[in-house]
Write a protein that holds these residues in place. Structure first.
Motif, mmCIF file in Angstrom:
data_model
loop_
_atom_site.group_PDB
_atom_site.id
_atom_site.type_symbol
_atom_site.label_atom_id
_atom_site.label_comp_id
_atom_site.label_asym_id
_atom_site.label_seq_id
_atom_site.Cartn_x
_atom_site.Cartn_y
_atom_site.Cartn_z
ATOM 1 N N THR A 70 0.799 -1.209 -0.120
ATOM 2 C CA THR A 70 0.078 -0.082 0.038
ATOM 3 C C THR A 70 0.748 1.178 -0.023
ATOM 4 O O THR A 70 0.663 2.226 -0.680
ATOM 5 C CB THR A 70 -1.001 0.111 1.094
ATOM 6 O OG1 THR A 70 -1.858 -1.067 1.302
ATOM 7 C CG2 THR A 70 -1.769 1.141 1.265
ATOM 8 N N LEU A 71 1.904 1.320 0.741
ATOM 9 C CA LEU A 71 2.709 2.377 0.968
ATOM 10 C C LEU A 71 3.453 2.611 -0.409
ATOM 11 O O LEU A 71 3.568 3.650 -0.730
ATOM 12 C CB LEU A 71 3.894 2.217 1.915
ATOM 13 C CG LEU A 71 3.288 2.101 3.260
ATOM 14 C CD1 LEU A 71 4.268 1.928 4.621
ATOM 15 C CD2 LEU A 71 2.603 3.655 3.532
ATOM 16 N N VAL A 72 4.090 1.577 -1.069
ATOM 17 C CA VAL A 72 4.624 1.861 -2.438
ATOM 18 C C VAL A 72 3.943 2.417 -3.611
ATOM 19 O O VAL A 72 3.990 3.052 -4.164
ATOM 20 C CB VAL A 72 5.391 0.422 -2.709
ATOM 21 C CG1 VAL A 72 6.082 0.521 -4.204
ATOM 22 C CG2 VAL A 72 6.426 0.026 -1.757
ATOM 23 N N SER A 77 -5.492 -4.450 2.109
ATOM 24 C CA SER A 77 -4.095 -3.971 1.564
ATOM 25 C C SER A 77 -4.331 -4.159 0.074
ATOM 26 O O SER A 77 -3.900 -3.303 -0.629
ATOM 27 C CB SER A 77 -2.896 -4.911 1.941
ATOM 28 O OG SER A 77 -1.630 -4.667 1.344
ATOM 29 N N THR A 78 -4.784 -5.514 -0.413
ATOM 30 C CA THR A 78 -4.849 -5.798 -2.061
ATOM 31 C C THR A 78 -5.706 -4.568 -2.458
ATOM 32 O O THR A 78 -5.496 -4.331 -3.636
ATOM 33 C CB THR A 78 -5.068 -7.050 -2.102
ATOM 34 O OG1 THR A 78 -4.117 -7.806 -1.452
ATOM 35 C CG2 THR A 78 -5.028 -7.543 -3.407
ATOM 36 N N SER A 116 -10.420 -12.928 -8.341
ATOM 37 C CA SER A 116 -9.830 -14.460 -8.169
ATOM 38 C C SER A 116 -9.128 -14.368 -6.912
ATOM 39 O O SER A 116 -8.747 -15.697 -6.598
ATOM 40 C CB SER A 116 -9.168 -14.549 -9.568
ATOM 41 O OG SER A 116 -7.855 -13.662 -9.375
ATOM 42 N N LEU A 117 -8.378 -13.345 -6.360
ATOM 43 C CA LEU A 117 -7.704 -13.267 -5.151
ATOM 44 C C LEU A 117 -8.590 -13.670 -3.861
ATOM 45 O O LEU A 117 -7.916 -14.018 -2.826
ATOM 46 C CB LEU A 117 -7.063 -12.137 -5.181
ATOM 47 C CG LEU A 117 -5.936 -11.807 -5.991
ATOM 48 C CD1 LEU A 117 -5.424 -10.392 -5.824
ATOM 49 C CD2 LEU A 117 -4.985 -12.899 -6.062
ATOM 50 N N LEU A 118 -9.821 -13.608 -4.145
ATOM 51 C CA LEU A 118 -10.864 -13.882 -2.886
ATOM 52 C C LEU A 118 -10.634 -15.207 -2.463
ATOM 53 O O LEU A 118 -11.026 -15.503 -1.239
ATOM 54 C CB LEU A 118 -12.194 -13.536 -3.293
ATOM 55 C CG LEU A 118 -12.409 -11.856 -3.371
ATOM 56 C CD1 LEU A 118 -13.868 -11.692 -3.786
ATOM 57 C CD2 LEU A 118 -12.116 -11.008 -2.187
ATOM 58 N N ARG A 119 -10.241 -16.276 -3.296
ATOM 59 C CA ARG A 119 -10.134 -17.745 -2.710
ATOM 60 C C ARG A 119 -9.057 -17.775 -1.699
ATOM 61 O O ARG A 119 -9.155 -19.024 -0.900
ATOM 62 C CB ARG A 119 -9.782 -18.493 -3.930
ATOM 63 C CG ARG A 119 -10.767 -18.595 -5.113
ATOM 64 C CD ARG A 119 -10.387 -19.309 -6.170
ATOM 65 N NE ARG A 119 -9.180 -18.837 -6.999
ATOM 66 C CZ ARG A 119 -7.961 -19.390 -7.322
ATOM 67 N NH1 ARG A 119 -7.942 -20.551 -7.183
ATOM 68 N NH2 ARG A 119 -7.087 -18.726 -7.998
#
Length: 340
Positions: free
Chosen positions: A24-26, A97-98, A266-269
């Protein structure tokens, strides 16, 4: 003297916090830099304002959500054991974060498009997105490694194979004893059916056994090493889809939004536990089905900017899952057949 268990816990927590906060910072710093370049001003007021907001966001989410949940899970072990099917740590990372990282990645691209469209590069650097996905994968690996020791050897797969073989033998023997006790005459047709079915089973190449040779060292398998392998392999399709978003024909048009949206879905898995029965279904529903239509649309509209292999993978995984899990239960597909 500090025990190894405490050191392991501290290292895991520090790595998880870094994976949670750094992306998140980057990415918000990249957004601030792009916004400052668009303003074309010498003073960097907007830049430091956005950077300070990103630091405040990470600090507030850490103190108000991340740390209290971590302390609660560590102190109240009975509450942690009642959580079934999902992982709170992964859910916090995906949501806190994501999601903002993907959002500010899109915002950075929009700022670059509105700033100077003629000087846009052919492809965007994938450092920011790779950092987000790598941090999420590292967090997933750490959560899986918590139940394993880091020292010593473990033949987990061998033990599971022995247990499964023993259970199958016990079930076979118990079934045979029950048949002998019930009716010895009715056992003859059952034996014929079993022998006939055994003969119909295809015999493939035999698996090698390296227990008594020098190859036994090379053939050793450990679940801890496979965690790293499969954690990266599972998300290779999502990594490839996000890479396509950096192509000029995608990020300079409206195709950027469906690519990022379905990549995030798709990342929720990763929120589910590794052995959750719904994991395969959600993998097909959230990744393969939408990725198939997105890739097909991109190929029709923009050409082969996404590999055909990914399209074939999504189609075959979806069709095989539907066929073997649902269509084989219907009468026309229920006949047991083998091929030699």
């Amino acid at each position: 003297m500090v025990s190894g268990r405490i050191i392991k816990l501290v290292v895991y927590e520090l790595l998880e916090f870094v994976a949670f906060s750094v992306p998140t910072l980057v990415i918000m710093e990249k957004f601030a830099q792009s916004y400052q370049q668009e303003q074309s001003q010498i003073e960097r007021t907007h830049y430091w304002l956005i950077v300070s907001c990103s630091i405040a966001y990470v600090a507030s989410t850490t103190l108000l959500i991340w740390v209290p949940v971590k302390v609660l899970l560590y102190k109240k072990r009975h509450l942690y054991k009642k959580i079934k099917g999902w992982r709170p740590v992964m859910m916090m990372c995906v949501v806190l974060s994501t999601l903002p990282s993907f959002s500010f990645s899109i915002a950075t691209t929009e700022v670059k498009k509105h700033g100077n469209v003629t000087n846009l590069p052919d492809s965007l650097p994938d450092l920011s997105v790779s950092l987000v996905l790598t941090s999420l994968i590292v967090l997933d690996i750490i959560e899986k490694l918590r139940t394993y020791p880091l020292r010593g050897t473990q033949r987990i797969h061998d033990d599971q194979h022995i247990q499964e073989t023993t259970l199958q033998n016990i079930r076979t023997i118990s079934d045979g004893v029950r048949q002998d006790d019930s009716n010895s005459v009715s056992q003859q047709p059952a034996r014929r059916i079993q022998v006939q079915a055994a003969r119909e089973l295809p015999e493939g190449p035999q698996e090698p056994d390296f227990q008594l040779s020098i190859w036994s060292t090379l053939s050793h398998r450990d679940a801890r090493a496979e965690i790293f392998l499969w954690s990266f392999m599972v998300w290779s399709d999502t990594v490839e889809m996000v890479r396509v978003a950096g192509h000029y024909a995608v990020y300079s048009t409206g195709w950027l939004y469906p690519v990022y949206i379905f990549s995030y879905l798709s990342l929720l898995r990763v929120i589910l536990t590794p052995q959750n029965p719904l994991r395969n279904f959600l993998g097909v529903l959230l990744q393969d089905v939408p990725f198939f239509f997105v890739r097909l649309s991109l190929i029709i509209a923009l050409g082969t900017i996404t590999p055909i292999l990914g399209l074939c993978k999504n189609a075959l995984v979806t069709l095989s899952y539907i066929y073997f899990n649902y269509l084989t239960k219907l009468r026309p597909f229920s006949t047991f057949q083998t091929s030699l």
